[in-house]
Design a protein around this motif. Structure first.
Motif: not given
Length: 409
Positions: A170-171, A154, A167-168, A163-165, A160-161, A117
């Protein structure tokens, strides 16, 4: 031809923003600045031709392990400039490769103290630390590192998956919170509106109930007064007619068909002799209505007849007269506004020459009310010639309440 080859080796031209290093017999001799220069053939040789402009060198991605044991791939760009060409030529065998290796080791040391982070959010801090370390290390090489930029960081595909989950999620969480907050505000506003509506509706029902109760009370009072007047009228009419027992018996006999119309009345037994029936009926009614004497006593007068249509006509006439009076007053006021100002000759004589008097004209009503006995006076006891006693003004003068001779302006 040999002369031309000799001259070509003896003359050397250095381009702008470049510096040439000349060695004589294998030893450093001098540096050549931009422009033409003469060399000693066979003895002098140009070993290095260095570019003095700022160089941009991108380095390929390097695998670096973070503090939380995650492998990330980082590629960087170095901006440096040669400030001492002699040191750059003789202190480092290959200064570009040396800078690359130094950048890799320094970057691993810096990233190793940060978690993923912090690595993703502290690019400016990493660039600053890396530039300071490289600038200190390359200073003895005659090179100055101006900037260090990390082009890409990177993490692995799984990270990455994740983190995307995250972030999703959190949104989605923020969206759910906003939706819930909106629904809460909407419900609060709806509840407030319903509360105010219920209060207003209750107030309206209360006022309507009060008005309805007042109307019922007034209606009952009027109905009671009407019934009282009707009873008084009937009572007075009955006593004025001086009824006897035979009339009451006759009235009861007239009510028998009405009594027989009831659904519960199945059988009626009437005696054969009418006199006995009347006597039986009279005795039965007499026992019930013992308060009514057999013969009315006293002097009763019939109540006066009420002319309802006459009352309605009189009320309509009064209302029409009031309306007509209001209309006539409005017309008179409008005509008074349209008329020019008038003055009497007496008022003009008392006023200044050429100017109308400010005193109002004396009307005929005021003259008559003064009790004068001159010609044309109508006051009581007047004896002057032309007295008519019925509104005449003597000598036929048309003096009235609103009359005044017009004045020519």
């Amino acid at each position: 031809m040999a002369l031309i080859a000799f001259l070509s080796n003896a003359v050397r031209v250095v381009r702008q923003q470049r510096v040439a290093i000349v060695e004589r017999l294998g030893k450093f001799n001098r540096t050549l600045e931009p422009g033409p220069h003469l060399l000693v053939p066979v003895l002098d040789k140009v070993r290095h031709n260095l570019d003095m402009r700022e160089n941009v060198v991108p380095f390929p991605p390097q695998g670096v392990i973070t503090e939380d044991n995650l492998m990330v791939s980082i590629d960087s760009v170095i901006y440096f400039q040669i400030i001492d060409p002699v040191r750059a030529a003789y202190e480092a065998q290959d200064y570009i490769k040396a800078i690359e290796q130094l950048t890799m080791t320094t970057l691993r040391n810096i990233i190793g103290g940060l978690d993923l982070e912090q690595t993703l959010t502290s690019r400016e801090e990493i660039n600053q630390k890396l530039r300071i370390v490289l600038d200190e290390a390359t200073g003895k090489w005659g090179i100055k590192v101006n900037r260090v930029e990390l082009r890409a960081i990177e993490p692995p595909a799984t990270i990455r998956d994740a983190m995307e989950k995250g972030a999703r999620a959190e949104r989605d969480k923020r969206a759910s919170i906003l939706i819930a907050e909106g629904q809460r505000q909407s419900q609060i506003l709806s509840a407030g509106g319903e509360k105010e509506s219920a209060i207003l509706r209750a107030q309206g029902d209360r006022e309507a109930a009060v008005l309805r109760a007042q109307a019922d009370r007034q209606a009952q009072m009027l109905r009671a007064e009407g019934e009282a007047q009707a009873i008084s009228t009937v009572f007075g009419a009955i006593h004025a007619g001086q009824p006897d027992q035979a009339l009451l018996a006759y009235q009861y006999m007239q009510m028998l068909p009405a009594l027989a119309k009831g659904d519960a009345n199945k059988v009626w037994i009437v005696p054969s002799e009418l006199n006995k029936a009347l006597e039986g009926l009279g005795s039965a009614v007499g026992s019930i209505t013992s308060g009514i004497p057999a013969q009315a006593k006293g002097d009763f007068a019939a109540p006066p007849k009420i002319d309802v249509q006459g009352e309605i006509s009189a009320q309509n006439a009064v209302e029409a007269a009031a309306a007509e009076r209001t209309i006539q007053e409005a017309i008179a006021a409008a005509q008074q506004l349209e008329k020019p100002t008038t003055y009497t000759p007496a008022a003009l004589e008392t006023g200044p020459a050429g100017a109308p008097s400010s005193e109002p004209a004396t009307s005929g009503a005021e003259l008559n009310a003064a009790g004068s006995n001159g010609p044309g006076s109508n006051a009581a006891g007047s004896n002057g010639p032309g007295s008519n006693g019925a509104g005449s003004n003597g000598a036929g003068a048309p003096v009235g309440p609103d009359y005044a001779e017009p004045v020519q302006r």
